[in-house]
Scaffold this active site. Structure first.
Site, mmCIF file in Angstrom:
data_model
loop_
_atom_site.group_PDB
_atom_site.id
_atom_site.type_symbol
_atom_site.label_atom_id
_atom_site.label_comp_id
_atom_site.label_asym_id
_atom_site.label_seq_id
_atom_site.Cartn_x
_atom_site.Cartn_y
_atom_site.Cartn_z
ATOM 1 N N ASP A 183 0.817 -1.224 0.000
ATOM 2 C CA ASP A 183 0.000 0.000 0.000
ATOM 3 C C ASP A 183 0.847 1.268 0.000
ATOM 4 O O ASP A 183 0.383 2.328 -0.389
ATOM 5 C CB ASP A 183 -0.959 0.002 1.195
ATOM 6 C CG ASP A 183 -0.250 -0.163 2.525
ATOM 7 O OD1 ASP A 183 0.933 -0.562 2.523
ATOM 8 O OD2 ASP A 183 -0.868 0.102 3.561
ATOM 9 N N GLU A 184 2.122 1.170 0.423
ATOM 10 C CA GLU A 184 2.983 2.365 0.468
ATOM 11 C C GLU A 184 3.062 3.079 -0.884
ATOM 12 O O GLU A 184 3.225 4.282 -0.941
ATOM 13 C CB GLU A 184 4.409 1.979 0.872
ATOM 14 C CG GLU A 184 4.576 1.631 2.332
ATOM 15 C CD GLU A 184 4.618 2.844 3.249
ATOM 16 O OE1 GLU A 184 4.949 3.949 2.772
ATOM 17 O OE2 GLU A 184 4.312 2.677 4.426
ATOM 18 N N TYR A 196 10.831 4.003 -0.347
ATOM 19 C CA TYR A 196 10.380 2.619 -0.326
ATOM 20 C C TYR A 196 9.291 2.415 -1.358
ATOM 21 O O TYR A 196 9.255 1.434 -2.070
ATOM 22 C CB TYR A 196 9.880 2.311 1.082
ATOM 23 C CG TYR A 196 9.199 0.999 1.302
ATOM 24 C CD1 TYR A 196 9.882 -0.203 1.160
ATOM 25 C CD2 TYR A 196 7.875 0.969 1.701
ATOM 26 C CE1 TYR A 196 9.250 -1.399 1.410
ATOM 27 C CE2 TYR A 196 7.241 -0.226 1.959
ATOM 28 C CZ TYR A 196 7.926 -1.407 1.812
ATOM 29 O OH TYR A 196 7.292 -2.585 2.070
HETATM 30 N N1 NAD Z 1 6.065 -9.036 4.456
HETATM 31 C C1 NAD Z 1 4.932 -8.332 4.536
HETATM 32 O O1 NAD Z 1 4.248 -8.308 5.557
HETATM 33 C C2 NAD Z 1 4.447 -7.550 3.327
HETATM 34 C C3 NAD Z 1 3.225 -6.871 3.423
HETATM 35 C C4 NAD Z 1 2.744 -6.178 2.311
HETATM 36 C C5 NAD Z 1 3.471 -6.164 1.151
HETATM 37 N N2 NAD Z 1 4.682 -6.825 1.084
HETATM 38 C C6 NAD Z 1 5.412 -6.762 -0.186
HETATM 39 O O2 NAD Z 1 5.558 -8.071 -0.742
HETATM 40 C C7 NAD Z 1 6.806 -8.153 -1.423
HETATM 41 C C8 NAD Z 1 7.639 -9.306 -0.831
HETATM 42 O O3 NAD Z 1 7.801 -9.070 0.566
HETATM 43 P P1 NAD Z 1 8.655 -10.036 1.527
HETATM 44 O O4 NAD Z 1 8.264 -9.706 2.923
HETATM 45 O O5 NAD Z 1 8.570 -11.431 1.047
HETATM 46 O O6 NAD Z 1 10.145 -9.459 1.268
HETATM 47 P P2 NAD Z 1 11.552 -10.048 1.778
HETATM 48 O O7 NAD Z 1 12.413 -8.868 2.087
HETATM 49 O O8 NAD Z 1 11.367 -11.101 2.834
HETATM 50 O O9 NAD Z 1 12.122 -10.809 0.477
HETATM 51 C C9 NAD Z 1 12.566 -10.117 -0.659
HETATM 52 C C10 NAD Z 1 13.320 -11.104 -1.542
HETATM 53 O O10 NAD Z 1 13.722 -10.400 -2.729
HETATM 54 C C11 NAD Z 1 15.083 -10.734 -3.001
HETATM 55 N N3 NAD Z 1 15.678 -9.591 -3.723
HETATM 56 C C12 NAD Z 1 15.906 -8.337 -3.233
HETATM 57 N N4 NAD Z 1 16.473 -7.570 -4.178
HETATM 58 C C13 NAD Z 1 16.601 -8.350 -5.287
HETATM 59 C C14 NAD Z 1 17.091 -8.121 -6.599
HETATM 60 N N5 NAD Z 1 17.602 -6.918 -6.962
HETATM 61 N N6 NAD Z 1 17.049 -9.138 -7.496
HETATM 62 C C15 NAD Z 1 16.550 -10.358 -7.146
HETATM 63 N N7 NAD Z 1 16.080 -10.637 -5.913
HETATM 64 C C16 NAD Z 1 16.099 -9.640 -4.996
HETATM 65 C C17 NAD Z 1 15.725 -10.972 -1.633
HETATM 66 O O11 NAD Z 1 16.907 -11.769 -1.733
HETATM 67 C C18 NAD Z 1 14.589 -11.672 -0.894
HETATM 68 O O12 NAD Z 1 14.649 -13.069 -1.069
HETATM 69 C C19 NAD Z 1 7.483 -6.775 -1.248
HETATM 70 O O13 NAD Z 1 7.181 -5.968 -2.382
HETATM 71 C C20 NAD Z 1 6.823 -6.220 -0.016
HETATM 72 O O14 NAD Z 1 6.825 -4.813 0.004
HETATM 73 C C21 NAD Z 1 5.175 -7.523 2.138
#
Ligand code: NAD
Length: 159
Positions: A134-135, A159
């Site tokens: 949502d950001e 972000y």
């Molecule tokens: N975790 C939550 O509660 C939550 C809530 C809402 C939205 N989101 C969104 O969902 C998505 C995934 O979230 P998450 O919590 O699984 O994130 P996370 O930080 O746990 O995982 C991100 C993954 O992306 C990989 N990564 C980062 N940069 C990279 C690059 N340049 N190339 C290839 N791989 C790369 C990392 O190695 C990691 O495995 C994000 O966009 C996040 O904003 C997460």
């Protein structure tokens, strides 16, 4: 289907991949550069599946993405790779701009280039699914307010 999942070693991506392998007949190629947030141990239960493949690739690397697309020929992309911890973006926005903006753009362009080579049936069926937050749309005003597919981006931080 074969689904290209980015960020599959992360918190949500690894759960998505475990769910696909455990509960469907679909195949997955996991594209992840393994930043501090990536952990392949989250995938240990499914890593030996014939329907799972891992590519250690940065989504900012167009040439490597094109190799992955031509090798694996996916039917859909689920894009979860991101710098995902908002507090870190305040002190160090550069990695966020690289992965979340340049990386997403590079992945979109590599996907479009691959998509343009598909048959009409496969083009029509192809989906690019961006799992984000949502950001990127700014704040909602109240409980009746909704974001829709036509809502413009209004990010409130790097972000
Ligand atoms: N975790 C939550 O509660 C939550 C809530 C809402 C939205 N989101 C969104 O969902 C998505 C995934 O979230 P998450 O919590 O699984 O994130 P996370 O930080 O746990 O995982 C991100 C993954 O992306 C990989 N990564 C980062 N940069 C990279 C690059 N340049 N190339 C290839 N791989 C790369 C990392 O190695 C990691 O495995 C994000 O966009 C996040 O904003 C997460």
């Amino acid at each position: 289907m074969k689904i290209l999942v980015t960020g599959g070693a992360g918190f949500i991506g690894s759960a998505v991949i475990r769910n696909i392998i455990d509960n469907t007949q679909d195949s997955v190629v996991n594209v992840d550069s393994l930043t501090y947030a990536g952990n392949l141990e989250s995938l240990s239960l499914i890593e030996d599946s014939e329907r799972y493949a891992f590519e250690k690739v940065d989504i900012c690397n167009r040439a490597e993405l094109e190799r992955v697309f031509s090798t694996h020929k996916p039917d859909a992309v689920m894009h979860l790779a991101a710098e995902s911890h908002v507090d870190r973006s305040i002190d160090g926005p550069a990695a966020f701009i690289e992965t979340n903006i340049v990386g997403t753009y590079t992945l979109l362009e590599a996907t479009r280039s691959y998509w343009s080579t598909l048959s009409q049936d496969k083009k029509d069926a192809f989906r690019f699914h961006h799992i984000s937050t949502d950001e990127v749309y700014g704040d909602l005003e109240g409980t009746d307010d909704l974001f829709t597919e036509t809502t413009s981006y209004e990010p409130s931080s790097p972000y």
